[in-house]
Design a protein around this motif. Sequence first.
Motif, PDB file in Angstrom:
ATOM      1  N   CYS A   1      43.098  39.054  48.195  1.00 26.35           N
ATOM      2  CA  CYS A   1      43.395  40.237  47.368  1.00 26.35           C
ATOM      3  C   CYS A   1      44.572  39.964  46.441  1.00 26.35           C
ATOM      4  O   CYS A   1      44.552  40.359  45.275  1.00 26.35           O
ATOM      5  CB  CYS A   1      43.698  41.441  48.255  1.00 26.35           C
ATOM      6  N   GLY A   2      45.597  39.289  46.967  1.00 25.68           N
ATOM      7  CA  GLY A   2      46.776  39.018  46.161  1.00 25.68           C
ATOM      8  C   GLY A   2      46.493  38.100  44.984  1.00 25.68           C
ATOM      9  O   GLY A   2      47.137  38.190  43.940  1.00 25.68           O
ATOM     10  N   GLY A   3      45.524  37.204  45.142  1.00 29.05           N
ATOM     11  CA  GLY A   3      45.242  36.245  44.070  1.00 29.05           C
ATOM     12  C   GLY A   3      44.134  36.662  43.133  1.00 29.05           C
ATOM     13  O   GLY A   3      43.851  35.966  42.154  1.00 29.05           O
ATOM     14  N   ALA A   4      43.493  37.805  43.413  1.00 24.97           N
ATOM     15  CA  ALA A   4      42.284  38.175  42.660  1.00 24.97           C
ATOM     16  C   ALA A   4      42.571  38.659  41.240  1.00 24.97           C
ATOM     17  O   ALA A   4      41.793  38.374  40.322  1.00 24.97           O
ATOM     18  CB  ALA A   4      41.509  39.246  43.424  1.00 24.97           C
ATOM     19  N   ALA A   5      43.688  39.373  41.075  1.00 26.92           N
ATOM     20  CA  ALA A   5      43.934  40.050  39.796  1.00 26.92           C
ATOM     21  C   ALA A   5      43.933  39.120  38.571  1.00 26.92           C
ATOM     22  O   ALA A   5      43.198  39.373  37.619  1.00 26.92           O
ATOM     23  CB  ALA A   5      45.229  40.861  39.880  1.00 26.92           C
ATOM     24  N   PRO A   6      44.717  38.023  38.593  1.00 29.41           N
ATOM     25  CA  PRO A   6      44.716  37.173  37.393  1.00 29.41           C
ATOM     26  C   PRO A   6      43.343  36.569  37.093  1.00 29.41           C
ATOM     27  O   PRO A   6      42.982  36.404  35.922  1.00 29.41           O
ATOM     28  CB  PRO A   6      45.732  36.072  37.716  1.00 29.41           C
ATOM     29  N   LEU A   7      42.567  36.256  38.161  1.00 27.15           N
ATOM     30  CA  LEU A   7      41.240  35.677  37.958  1.00 27.15           C
ATOM     31  C   LEU A   7      40.287  36.694  37.346  1.00 27.15           C
ATOM     32  O   LEU A   7      39.454  36.368  36.499  1.00 27.15           O
ATOM     33  CB  LEU A   7      40.681  35.166  39.287  1.00 27.15           C
ATOM     34  N   LEU A   8      40.428  37.957  37.781  1.00 28.76           N
ATOM     35  CA  LEU A   8      39.604  39.025  37.206  1.00 28.76           C
ATOM     36  C   LEU A   8      39.957  39.232  35.736  1.00 28.76           C
ATOM     37  O   LEU A   8      39.084  39.375  34.890  1.00 28.76           O
ATOM     38  CB  LEU A   8      39.825  40.342  37.969  1.00 28.76           C
ATOM     39  N   ARG A   9      41.273  39.237  35.472  1.00 28.39           N
ATOM     40  CA  ARG A   9      41.710  39.504  34.096  1.00 28.39           C
ATOM     41  C   ARG A   9      41.291  38.393  33.149  1.00 28.39           C
ATOM     42  O   ARG A   9      41.072  38.640  31.975  1.00 28.39           O
ATOM     43  CB  ARG A   9      43.231  39.700  34.051  1.00 28.39           C
TER      44      ARG A   9
ATOM     45  N   LEU B   1      23.879  27.531  43.657  1.00 21.52           N
ATOM     46  CA  LEU B   1      23.912  28.450  42.506  1.00 21.52           C
ATOM     47  C   LEU B   1      24.251  27.729  41.202  1.00 21.52           C
ATOM     48  O   LEU B   1      23.978  28.234  40.123  1.00 21.52           O
ATOM     49  CB  LEU B   1      24.946  29.556  42.764  1.00 21.52           C
ATOM     50  N   GLN B   2      24.849  26.542  41.325  1.00 24.58           N
ATOM     51  CA  GLN B   2      25.197  25.691  40.176  1.00 24.58           C
ATOM     52  C   GLN B   2      26.048  26.395  39.128  1.00 24.58           C
ATOM     53  O   GLN B   2      25.725  26.440  37.948  1.00 24.58           O
ATOM     54  CB  GLN B   2      23.933  25.124  39.546  1.00 24.58           C
ATOM     55  N   LEU B   3      27.160  26.955  39.627  1.00 24.28           N
ATOM     56  CA  LEU B   3      28.070  27.663  38.721  1.00 24.28           C
ATOM     57  C   LEU B   3      29.110  26.692  38.160  1.00 24.28           C
ATOM     58  O   LEU B   3      29.402  25.677  38.774  1.00 24.28           O
ATOM     59  CB  LEU B   3      28.816  28.753  39.490  1.00 24.28           C
ATOM     60  N   PRO B   4      29.695  27.024  37.015  1.00 22.09           N
ATOM     61  CA  PRO B   4      30.839  26.242  36.521  1.00 22.09           C
ATOM     62  C   PRO B   4      31.970  26.329  37.555  1.00 22.09           C
ATOM     63  O   PRO B   4      32.132  27.348  38.228  1.00 22.09           O
ATOM     64  CB  PRO B   4      31.241  26.956  35.238  1.00 22.09           C
ATOM     65  N   ILE B   5      32.744  25.264  37.682  1.00 22.55           N
ATOM     66  CA  ILE B   5      33.709  25.130  38.770  1.00 22.55           C
ATOM     67  C   ILE B   5      34.730  26.284  38.820  1.00 22.55           C
ATOM     68  O   ILE B   5      35.051  26.802  39.879  1.00 22.55           O
ATOM     69  CB  ILE B   5      34.390  23.750  38.656  1.00 22.55           C
ATOM     70  N   LYS B   6      35.198  26.731  37.665  1.00 24.19           N
ATOM     71  CA  LYS B   6      36.211  27.796  37.653  1.00 24.19           C
ATOM     72  C   LYS B   6      35.622  29.141  38.064  1.00 24.19           C
ATOM     73  O   LYS B   6      36.269  29.926  38.751  1.00 24.19           O
ATOM     74  CB  LYS B   6      36.837  27.904  36.258  1.00 24.19           C
ATOM     75  N   VAL B   7      34.394  29.383  37.626  1.00 22.71           N
ATOM     76  CA  VAL B   7      33.709  30.622  38.002  1.00 22.71           C
ATOM     77  C   VAL B   7      33.457  30.618  39.505  1.00 22.71           C
ATOM     78  O   VAL B   7      33.666  31.616  40.197  1.00 22.71           O
ATOM     79  CB  VAL B   7      32.375  30.752  37.236  1.00 22.71           C
ATOM     80  N   SER B   8      33.063  29.465  40.017  1.00 25.31           N
ATOM     81  CA  SER B   8      32.764  29.325  41.433  1.00 25.31           C
ATOM     82  C   SER B   8      34.013  29.563  42.289  1.00 25.31           C
ATOM     83  O   SER B   8      33.974  30.292  43.275  1.00 25.31           O
ATOM     84  CB  SER B   8      32.138  27.955  41.634  1.00 25.31           C
ATOM     85  N   SER B   9      35.158  28.996  41.892  1.00 22.86           N
ATOM     86  CA  SER B   9      36.395  29.197  42.649  1.00 22.86           C
ATOM     87  C   SER B   9      36.833  30.656  42.618  1.00 22.86           C
ATOM     88  O   SER B   9      37.204  31.221  43.644  1.00 22.86           O
ATOM     89  CB  SER B   9      37.522  28.337  42.081  1.00 22.86           C
ATOM     90  N   ALA B  10      36.795  31.259  41.430  1.00 21.13           N
ATOM     91  CA  ALA B  10      37.260  32.642  41.277  1.00 21.13           C
ATOM     92  C   ALA B  10      36.367  33.598  42.053  1.00 21.13           C
ATOM     93  O   ALA B  10      36.853  34.496  42.745  1.00 21.13           O
ATOM     94  CB  ALA B  10      37.294  33.030  39.804  1.00 21.13           C
TER      95      ALA B  10
END
Lengths: 112, 286
Positions: free
Chosen positions: B59-67, B195-204
Motif C-alpha cells: 500500500c505504501g509503495g502503490a501511489a507513485p506507481l499509480l500516478r 501474460l507477457q507484460l512489459p517489465i515495469k507494468v508487471s512490477s507495478a
Amino acid sequence: MTMSVPTLSRMEILLAGLLHYGTWIASVVISLGLAFAMIGNRTETHNVAWPMRLATGGIALLIVLPTLRVVVMLYAFLRERDYRLALAAVIVLAIMLAGVMIGLRTASGVAG
Amino acid sequence: MDAQFAAWLFAVSLGASAFGGMLGMASGIFIVPILTMFGHVEIHEAIGASIVSVIACSCGGAAPLLRSRLTNVRLAIVLEVATTLGALTGVLAAGVLPVPYLYFLFAAILFLSAQQMLAKRRGSAHAVAATDTCRWAATLELHSSYPDRELGREAAYKVRRVPMGMALMYGAGLISALLGIGSGVLKIPAMDTALQLPIKVSSATSNFMIGVTAAASAGAYFMRGDIVTALAGPVALGSVVGAVLGARILMLVPTDKLRVLFVLILVGLGIQMLLAATGLNFAGSR
C-alpha cells in the motif's frame, strides 16, 4: 507526437490518495500505540493495555486498507457501467469476507 | 511489551526491507526466517507479523506507481479473483499443515528466489503480434498503454493468456498466505511469461495486487489470533521505513554486486530453513 497521451483517471488518483494516506495514518496510529506502551512500561502503573489496543487498531486499519481499495474500485467500475469488472470486484470482496469468517470459526474452534 | 525486543524487531525489519527494496524485492521473504531462527518466534506468529508488513509495503509503495500509470488496475482486479482464492486455500492449509512442511516449503521458495535473482529478468521485448491475442483480455478490455521513458512516448501493450496467468496467480496467492510473503517470486514469472507484460507494468501491477492478496489471509489470521501486536507492530513500522530508505539508496549501490550478495543470503537462509525443517537449528541455538 501522434499518439494522444491518456490522462490519469479519477479512479487512479483516488486509489493513490487512499493507499498513500491510509498507510501513513495506520503507521502513525501503530507508532503512537507502541510509544505509549513503552512509556506505560516504565511508569509504576504499568498501564499498557490501552496503548497496545491502539496499536492493534492501527494494524487492523492496515488490513482493512486493501479492502477499502477494492470498494473504491467497485464504485468506479459501477459508475463506468463496467459490470463485468464490477462483478470481479464483488467476488474479491466476498472472498476477503470469507477469509475473515474462516478466521473467526477456527479461532472459536481453538478456544472451545 | 519488551522494549528491547521491539527495537530489535524494528531494526531487523527496517534492514530487510531497505535491502530488499534496493533490488525491488519485498521484505517478507527475509522476515519470517529471521524472526523464527534468530528471534525464536513461533512460525505462525512470524507469518502473521510478516503478512502485515507485506500489506504495508504494498500500500505504501502503490501511489507513485499509480500516478505514473504503470499499474494496470483492470487487469489487477481480474487476477485478484485468483490470488485471493489462492490465499483462502492457503489459510485453510496453514491450519492443518505440520510445521516442518512450512519450513521445507519456505526453503524451496528461498532457493527459487535465489535462482530467479541469478537469471536476468526478461520482459516481453518482442513486438506485439495481432494474431494470438487472448479472448478474455479483449472482452474485459485489459489491453492498455503506459508512458515509456526510454522511448519517450506512450507504449501500447496487449495482455495474453489470461487463464494461464490466473492459474499461476492462484498458486502465488496460496504461497503468500501459507508463508506470509508477498510471493512476488511467483507473480513475476506469471506476469512475464504467461501474460507477457512489459517489465515495469508487471512490477507495478504485481505490487498493487500483493496488498489485496495479503489482506485476504491477514483478515483470517487477525481473527484467528495469529497476529500479535507486539510483533506485527514493530515489524510493520520497520518495513515501511525501510522501504522508503531502500528506494532512496537504490541509485547509489551497484546492483550486480548486490545481486550476488542477495543470492548468497537467500541460499544461506534456505539452508537454515531446511535444517529447521529437519529439527536442527544452529543459528539460534543457545
